[in-house]
Design a protein around this motif. Structure first.
Motif, PDB file in Angstrom:
ATOM      1  N   LEU A  35       0.834  -1.211   0.000  1.00  0.00           N
ATOM      2  CA  LEU A  35       0.000   0.000   0.000  1.00  0.00           C
ATOM      3  C   LEU A  35       0.863   1.253   0.000  1.00  0.00           C
ATOM      4  N   HIS A  72     -10.066  -1.050  -2.105  1.00  0.00           N
ATOM      5  CA  HIS A  72      -9.713  -1.138  -0.690  1.00  0.00           C
ATOM      6  C   HIS A  72     -10.874  -0.744   0.224  1.00  0.00           C
ATOM      7  N   GLU A  96      -5.823  -3.686   8.140  1.00  0.00           N
ATOM      8  CA  GLU A  96      -7.130  -3.087   7.863  1.00  0.00           C
ATOM      9  C   GLU A  96      -7.077  -1.571   8.033  1.00  0.00           C
ATOM     10  N   LYS A 131      -5.497  -0.217   4.942  1.00  0.00           N
ATOM     11  CA  LYS A 131      -6.443  -0.255   3.819  1.00  0.00           C
ATOM     12  C   LYS A 131      -7.454   0.880   3.897  1.00  0.00           C
ATOM     13  N   THR A 149      -5.837   4.075   2.981  1.00  0.00           N
ATOM     14  CA  THR A 149      -5.641   4.109   1.531  1.00  0.00           C
ATOM     15  C   THR A 149      -6.951   4.441   0.821  1.00  0.00           C
TER      16      THR A 149
END
Length: 186
Positions: free
Chosen positions: A12, A137, A161, A164, A167
């Motif tokens: 990421l 995501h 998580e 994510k 992101t």
């Protein structure tokens, strides 16, 4: 954290660092004034300086540029140490990520094997493809503040998580890095 968890976060971070570069041909998002992942920019220089690990050094340098912009944006908050961002997940985790990146760099593993998500995204720049990647995501609920995009609720316990959701909160993209963050301790 396991290597798999660290690799997920590095995927990421490096993907966002690559996409955020400005001094590239063609220019990408322009969130940081770097061109480390450009054939005639950082890539050319690092091929000469580090011929065996240049491809990893390019990504490491782009990530460092992104971290600096993230740090500057965080420093404008009244309590910057209480912000959790994609490039600042806490001292211990940040150290583990740096160590893992060094380990990958020294391993000789191809980037496409070690960071497959980044390998799929990188290549020829496409803002639409990056948007689709961000959408994959999930959705992030946030409030726009003077500091950046404050995600609602508490950060998930699982740092993968958390990364994510940070992101996902980059959408919609704009001309400046939006500093998605969780506020700790409130």
């Amino acid at each position: 954290m396991t290597n798999e968890q660290l690799d997920e976060i590095l995927n990421l971070q490096i993907s966002v660092a690559w996409a955020g570069e400005k001094i590239t041909d063609p220019p990408r998002l322009g969130w940081w004034q770097t061109g480390m992942c450009d054939e005639f920019g950082g890539e050319d220089l690092l091929k000469r300086l580090t011929p065996k690990t240049w491809n990893w050094a390019v990504l490491e340098s782009a990530r460092a540029g992104a971290k600096r912009v993230d740090d500057r944006a965080r420093s404008r908050a009244e309590d910057p140490d209480n912000l959790l961002t994609l490039f600042r997940l806490g001292f211990e985790v940040d150290e583990q990520l740096d160590e893992r990146l060094l380990e990958l760099k020294q391993s000789g593993r191809p980037i496409s094997e070690a960071l497959p998500e980044f390998a799929e995204l990188s290549g020829e720049w496409s803002a639409d493809r990056f948007t689709i990647w961000l959408e994959a995501h999930g959705e992030a609920s946030f409030t726009a503040t003077a500091t950046g995009r404050r995600l609602k609720g508490s950060a998930p316990e699982d740092l993968g998580e958390t990364a994510k959701s940070l992101t996902a909160a980059l959408l919609p993209t704009g001309d400046a890095y939006p500093l998605p963050h969780y506020r700790l301790g409130r």
